[in-house]
Design a protein around this motif. Structure first.
Motif, PDB file in Angstrom:
ATOM      1  N   TRP A  15      -4.005  -3.653  13.289  1.00  0.00           N
ATOM      2  CA  TRP A  15      -4.121  -3.088  11.824  1.00  0.00           C
ATOM      3  C   TRP A  15      -5.240  -3.515  11.188  1.00  0.00           C
ATOM      4  O   TRP A  15      -5.268  -4.975  11.097  1.00  0.00           O
ATOM      5  N   LEU A  16      -6.271  -2.928  10.533  1.00  0.00           N
ATOM      6  CA  LEU A  16      -7.539  -3.220   9.596  1.00  0.00           C
ATOM      7  C   LEU A  16      -7.690  -2.585   8.422  1.00  0.00           C
ATOM      8  O   LEU A  16      -7.927  -1.544   8.533  1.00  0.00           O
ATOM      9  N   GLY A  17      -7.003  -3.289   7.345  1.00  0.00           N
ATOM     10  CA  GLY A  17      -7.362  -2.305   6.344  1.00  0.00           C
ATOM     11  C   GLY A  17      -6.569  -2.912   5.198  1.00  0.00           C
ATOM     12  O   GLY A  17      -6.609  -4.042   4.938  1.00  0.00           O
ATOM     13  N   CYS A  18      -6.013  -2.072   4.199  1.00  0.00           N
ATOM     14  CA  CYS A  18      -5.273  -2.335   3.050  1.00  0.00           C
ATOM     15  C   CYS A  18      -3.992  -1.660   2.936  1.00  0.00           C
ATOM     16  O   CYS A  18      -3.910  -0.597   3.559  1.00  0.00           O
ATOM     17  N   ALA A  19      -3.141  -2.474   2.543  1.00  0.00           N
ATOM     18  CA  ALA A  19      -1.565  -2.028   2.479  1.00  0.00           C
ATOM     19  C   ALA A  19      -0.838  -2.799   1.614  1.00  0.00           C
ATOM     20  O   ALA A  19      -0.858  -3.554   1.017  1.00  0.00           O
ATOM     21  N   VAL A  20       0.473  -1.987   1.152  1.00  0.00           N
ATOM     22  CA  VAL A  20       1.379  -2.475   0.430  1.00  0.00           C
ATOM     23  C   VAL A  20       2.170  -3.715   1.420  1.00  0.00           C
ATOM     24  O   VAL A  20       2.455  -4.687   1.310  1.00  0.00           O
ATOM     25  N   SER A  21       2.305  -2.933   2.572  1.00  0.00           N
ATOM     26  CA  SER A  21       3.177  -3.738   3.700  1.00  0.00           C
ATOM     27  C   SER A  21       2.738  -2.819   4.878  1.00  0.00           C
ATOM     28  O   SER A  21       3.196  -1.596   4.798  1.00  0.00           O
ATOM     29  N   PHE A  22       2.336  -3.474   5.897  1.00  0.00           N
ATOM     30  CA  PHE A  22       2.114  -2.755   7.073  1.00  0.00           C
ATOM     31  C   PHE A  22       3.565  -2.847   8.038  1.00  0.00           C
ATOM     32  O   PHE A  22       3.702  -1.641   8.698  1.00  0.00           O
ATOM     33  N   GLY A  23       4.271  -3.702   8.019  1.00  0.00           N
ATOM     34  CA  GLY A  23       5.408  -3.689   8.732  1.00  0.00           C
ATOM     35  C   GLY A  23       5.167  -3.962  10.326  1.00  0.00           C
ATOM     36  O   GLY A  23       4.021  -4.425  10.605  1.00  0.00           O
ATOM     37  N   THR A  24       6.080  -3.464  11.280  1.00  0.00           N
ATOM     38  CA  THR A  24       5.875  -3.674  12.537  1.00  0.00           C
ATOM     39  C   THR A  24       5.779  -2.497  13.549  1.00  0.00           C
ATOM     40  O   THR A  24       5.659  -2.518  14.647  1.00  0.00           O
ATOM     41  N   ALA A  25       6.052  -1.504  12.741  1.00  0.00           N
ATOM     42  CA  ALA A  25       6.072   0.049  13.504  1.00  0.00           C
ATOM     43  C   ALA A  25       4.739   0.720  13.489  1.00  0.00           C
ATOM     44  O   ALA A  25       3.986   0.293  12.746  1.00  0.00           O
ATOM     45  N   SER A  26       4.733   1.904  13.947  1.00  0.00           N
ATOM     46  CA  SER A  26       3.586   2.784  13.974  1.00  0.00           C
ATOM     47  C   SER A  26       3.475   3.323  12.406  1.00  0.00           C
ATOM     48  O   SER A  26       2.252   3.397  11.920  1.00  0.00           O
ATOM     49  N   LYS A  27       4.769   3.594  11.784  1.00  0.00           N
ATOM     50  CA  LYS A  27       4.588   3.997  10.306  1.00  0.00           C
ATOM     51  C   LYS A  27       4.621   2.742   9.625  1.00  0.00           C
ATOM     52  O   LYS A  27       5.430   1.971   9.790  1.00  0.00           O
ATOM     53  N   PRO A  28       3.693   2.452   8.687  1.00  0.00           N
ATOM     54  CA  PRO A  28       3.781   1.194   7.776  1.00  0.00           C
ATOM     55  C   PRO A  28       5.165   1.322   7.091  1.00  0.00           C
ATOM     56  O   PRO A  28       5.575   2.364   6.607  1.00  0.00           O
ATOM     57  N   THR A  29       5.162   0.307   6.368  1.00  0.00           N
ATOM     58  CA  THR A  29       6.594   0.083   5.362  1.00  0.00           C
ATOM     59  C   THR A  29       6.166   0.196   4.285  1.00  0.00           C
ATOM     60  O   THR A  29       7.176   0.279   3.297  1.00  0.00           O
ATOM     61  N   GLY A  30       5.081   0.426   3.740  1.00  0.00           N
ATOM     62  CA  GLY A  30       4.531   0.695   2.353  1.00  0.00           C
ATOM     63  C   GLY A  30       3.120   1.396   2.418  1.00  0.00           C
ATOM     64  O   GLY A  30       2.606   1.540   3.566  1.00  0.00           O
ATOM     65  N   ALA A  31       2.852   1.916   1.228  1.00  0.00           N
ATOM     66  CA  ALA A  31       1.482   2.718   1.378  1.00  0.00           C
ATOM     67  C   ALA A  31       0.446   1.935   1.989  1.00  0.00           C
ATOM     68  O   ALA A  31       0.429   0.586   1.843  1.00  0.00           O
ATOM     69  N   ALA A  32      -0.534   2.649   2.799  1.00  0.00           N
ATOM     70  CA  ALA A  32      -1.369   2.012   3.740  1.00  0.00           C
ATOM     71  C   ALA A  32      -2.673   2.926   3.826  1.00  0.00           C
ATOM     72  O   ALA A  32      -2.381   4.243   3.957  1.00  0.00           O
ATOM     73  N   ALA A  33      -3.825   2.277   4.215  1.00  0.00           N
ATOM     74  CA  ALA A  33      -4.935   2.864   4.713  1.00  0.00           C
ATOM     75  C   ALA A  33      -5.451   1.850   5.657  1.00  0.00           C
ATOM     76  O   ALA A  33      -6.025   0.678   4.959  1.00  0.00           O
TER      77      ALA A  33
END
Length: 139
Positions: A15-33
């Protein structure tokens, strides 16, 4: 903007970006771009966006294959109502911008600038961080 060198890409999510939380799955655990390589979902770098509320994230394929042991540069531009991303082999030609206008985080969503490597199965992976820069307009 981000600059990294990949290593082993099997069973890897970058992941290279901005997020509330990426988490460890394909779907982030918080809003992300983010500009993402996810071996579980494809061979290419994608612009992945999620507003944090919709059923799932949306990917926009850059057309750039993620190769092992390759220096890459990625650029992510977030503005009110859009997210744009592109990738290139370091010093090479940029891919066309991929532009998302739906399913993106709201312009009041507080996110952090982040780089993350997740190993999705047993083994080792390394991401060599070459640098990043971030600029933001404060309101």
């Amino acid at each position: 903007q981000f600059a990294v060198v990949t290593n082993t890409i099997t069973s890897t999510r970058i992941w290279l970006g901005c997020a509330v939380s990426f988490g460890t799955a394909s779907k982030p655990t918080g809003a992300a771009a983010a500009i993402v390589f996810d071996s579980a979902t494809g061979a290419n770098w994608v612009l992945r966006v999620w507003d944090g509320a919709s059923a799932n994230y949306t990917d926009y394929d850059t057309g750039k294959v993620c190769n092992a042991n390759e220096a890459i540069e990625a650029e992510l531009i977030l503005s009110s109502g859009t997210a744009k991303g592109r990738v290139r082999t370091a010093g090479g030609t940029w891919t066309a911008y991929q532009t998302a206008t739906t399913n993106i985080p709201g312009n009041t969503t507080a996110m952090q600038h982040a780089t993350l490597l997740v190993r999705t199965a047993a083994g080792t992976s390394t991401l060599y961080f070459r640098g990043s820069s971030c600029s933001a307009t404060y309101q």
